[in-house]
Enzyme design. Structure first.
Site, PDB file in Angstrom:
ATOM      1  CG  PHE A 136      46.307  38.132  31.261  1.00  0.00           C
ATOM      2  CD1 PHE A 136      47.219  38.052  31.741  1.00  0.00           C
ATOM      3  CD2 PHE A 136      45.312  39.234  31.867  1.00  0.00           C
ATOM      4  CE1 PHE A 136      47.548  38.399  32.762  1.00  0.00           C
ATOM      5  CE2 PHE A 136      45.862  39.810  32.973  1.00  0.00           C
ATOM      6  CZ  PHE A 136      47.184  39.702  33.533  1.00  0.00           C
ATOM      7  CE  LYS A 137      49.466  41.666  32.153  1.00  0.00           C
ATOM      8  NZ  LYS A 137      49.564  42.140  33.691  1.00  0.00           N
ATOM      9  CG  ASP A 138      46.982  41.372  23.423  1.00  0.00           C
ATOM     10  OD1 ASP A 138      47.739  42.349  23.422  1.00  0.00           O
ATOM     11  OD2 ASP A 138      47.530  40.043  23.176  1.00  0.00           O
ATOM     12  CG  LEU A 141      46.548  47.040  28.103  1.00  0.00           C
ATOM     13  CD1 LEU A 141      47.652  46.353  28.366  1.00  0.00           C
ATOM     14  CD2 LEU A 141      46.801  48.592  28.206  1.00  0.00           C
TER      15      LEU A 141
END
Ligand SMILES: Cc1ncc(COP(=O)(O)O)c(C=O)c1O
Ligand SMILES: N[C@@H](CCOP(=O)(O)O)C(=O)O
Length: 556
Positions: A136-138, A141
């Site tokens: 999910f960080k994408d 980021l």
């Protein structure tokens, strides 16, 4: 706007850049008042060690339910970000192109699809792992990388050599933030990136994802210690005036406000996806979001969405056996070690708290092996602010009080390992949140249960923690409640746990889970600096300073 139409972000030179943003920011510890969006994004952490929050949480436009309901992910992101960023700070055409470029890298047309998991119970999975690094960080980021680039291009226009603003980004990771930050910032001009991960405590795929990126501006540091040691080092670097003034530090962790803001989009997006899938899309059902939680960034984005007006009945925190947050919601005590029999001020029994190993525990969901959750500080500020507001003084007084209260809690956390809050504050936390703790054994059972169900869904261990907590919430709520459980990573990132759960099934083969992007990754050339125990944050400061110097000597 099409999500797949990648555009190069350009600076609209003809627009006057008057820098009068719609939102100003303050630090949770009372300092750094009145900063702009660009300043908080580039600074990351406030000078007093606090985290940035907007001075006001903007309300949604009165017609948002109708005017936003059919927007694409990128279009929704634009509407939400525009509530925080004024056109004078980033002209709308530029903001659109930054957003569009960021989400063009996602494999799913819908960016973050909502899929039914257990239809009879109105349980849905919000798949957040369709970006470049499968976590999910994408979502945040990819955007943050492009925002950094945009601000730097603008600041460095017409400048050469040492005159250019060079950003030194430092981040701590338990595996996912690191790779997402590396994929968001690799090769970007005027940025050096340092990612600290706990040596041997991230999954083999995560380690390979990070260390096989050989761009000159990417530096991986494998630190002997835990994620919390890495996070503490990052915070120590930020509070060091020397490195801060010479290297312009920037943050990629969810201490960076832009991470939280970017993540609010998928709460709204999944809300509309859910409504569209219902027989009566104009009737809003009761909705709960269930969030596998470590550093409290993902669920905090849900809190902001709720405060802005998204009709979410509750946000459910799902922790692994590193359960500091779950213990807080049960007892009102935020303590690194569980303290048995303690009561919140005013008396909330510490029921259900089981024996706990000192320090952080290694679990099957390593990305959540976190002792102290950095974004909890942001929630604490809002809780303290609401408590202060009860005294019926003016706004400025409430904000000042909140900052002082947070400062004293955080001091107690540092010096005595914890602090307790007043019952009224705990009650107020319970109005928006519930919490669940899920053990390793329950994580494995949940992976097995959904693989054995008709659709053979393979959950990664973090998403399984969310689903296990969802099932408990379903058991105690009205049957009509809809549960949206956040799926935070792709199962292929966590082969160990998935194999442990499913290898007894002869029909199961891990190859069916493996995306082509991961095939052969572990055999690629790597670059990593190992940081032995005892080097400390000052030793790491030296490594960072030396590496930036080498990098810049090569580029000038
Ligand atoms: C796969 C995965 N799930 C859940 C989490 C927890 O999210 P947060 O730290 O925002 O609470 C993380 C790490 O942060 C993660 O990498
Ligand atoms: N689970 C995270 C830990 C860092 O969290 P962040 O959201 O604050 O960056 C990771 O995978 O690195």
């Amino acid at each position: 706007m099409s999500d797949s139409a990648a555009q190069k972000p350009t600076v609209e030179a003809e627009q006057p850049l008057t820098h009068t943003p719609s939102q100003r920011y303050l630090s949770t510890r009372g300092g750094d008042y009145g900063l702009s969006f660009e300043e908080v994004v580039l600074k990351g952490l406030a000078q007093d060690g606090g985290l940035f929050i907007p001075e006001e949480i903007p309300s949604l436009p009165h017609d948002w339910q109708t005017s936003w309901k059919d927007l694409s992910f990128s279009e929704l992101a634009f509407e939400l970000l525009s509530l925080y960023i004024s056109p004078s700070e980033i002209p709308p055409a530029d903001l659109k192109s930054i957003i569009s470029k960021s989400y063009s890298t996602f494999r799913a047309g819908d960016t973050t699809p909502l899929v039914p998991l257990q239809a009879a119970d109105n349980l849905y999975l919000l798949e957040l792992f369709h970006g470049p690094t499968f976590a999910f960080k994408d979502v945040a980021l990819q955007l943050l990388g492009n925002l950094f680039e945009y601000f730097l291009v603008r600041r460095n226009k017409g400048k050469e050599g040492k005159e250019r603003h060079h950003l030194t980004v430092v981040g701590a990771t338990s595996g996912d933030t690191g790779s997402a930050a590396i994929y968001g910032l690799r090769g970007k001009k005027d940025v050096s990136l340092f990612i600290l991960h706990p040596n041997g405590k991230v999954s083999p795929i995560q380690e390979a994802q990070m260390t096989t990126v050989l761009d000159a501006n990417v530096h991986n540091l494998a630190v002997e210690g835990t994620f919390d040691d890495c996070q503490d080092t990052v915070k120590a670097l930020f509070s060091d005036p020397e490195i801060n003034s010479t290297l312009n530090l920037g943050a990629v962790n969810s201490i960076n406000w832009a991470r939280i803001l970017a993540q609010t989009t998928y709460y709204f997006h999944s809300y509309f996806s859910l409504l569209r899938s219902l027989p009566s899309p104009n009737i809003t059902p009761q909705i709960r979001f269930i969030v596998p939680t470590g550093n409290f960034g993902d669920i905090l984005a849900g809190y902001f969405a709720k405060r802005m007006g998204l009709p979410a009945e509750k946000l459910v925190i799902a922790t692994n056996e590193n359960d500091i947050l779950d213990r807080f919601w049960r007892t009102g005590q935020y303590s690194k070690k569980p303290v048995h029999g303690l009561k919140a001020e005013g008396g909330v029994p510490a029921d259900g708290v089981k024996a706990h190993v000192d320090g952080v525990k290694e679990t099957l969901s390593p990305a959540m092996d976190i002792l102290v959750s950095s974004n909890f500080e942001r929630l604490l500020w809002f809780l303290a602010y609401e408590f202060a507001a009860g005294a019926k003084m003016d706004e400025e007084w409430n904000k000042k009080q909140a900052g002082q209260e947070v400062e004293s809690w955080l001091k107690a956390l540092k010096t005595s390992g914890g602090f307790g809050v007043h019952t009224e504050i705990l009650d107020s936390a319970k109005r928006d949140f519930e919490s669940e703790r899920v053990s390793d054994a329950q994580t494995l059972e949940t992976i097995q249960k959904f693989y054995n169900a008709s659709q053979k869904y393979i959950l990664d261990p973090h998403s399984a923690i969310g689903v296990a907590a969802s099932l408990r919430s379903i058991a105690r709520t009205d049957k009509k409640t809809h549960h949206i459980s956040l799926a935070t990573a792709h199962p292929a990132k966590f082969a160990g746990a998935v194999m442990m759960a499913l290898s007894d099934d002869e029909a199961f083969s891990f190859d069916t889970v493996l995306p082509e992007e991961f095939v052969g990754l572990e055999k690629k050339e790597r670059r990593v600096i190992t940081v032995e125990k005892g080097v400390g944050w000052e030793g790491i400061r030296k490594i960072v300073t030396d590496e930036v110097e080498k990098e810049l000597a090569g580029s000038w």
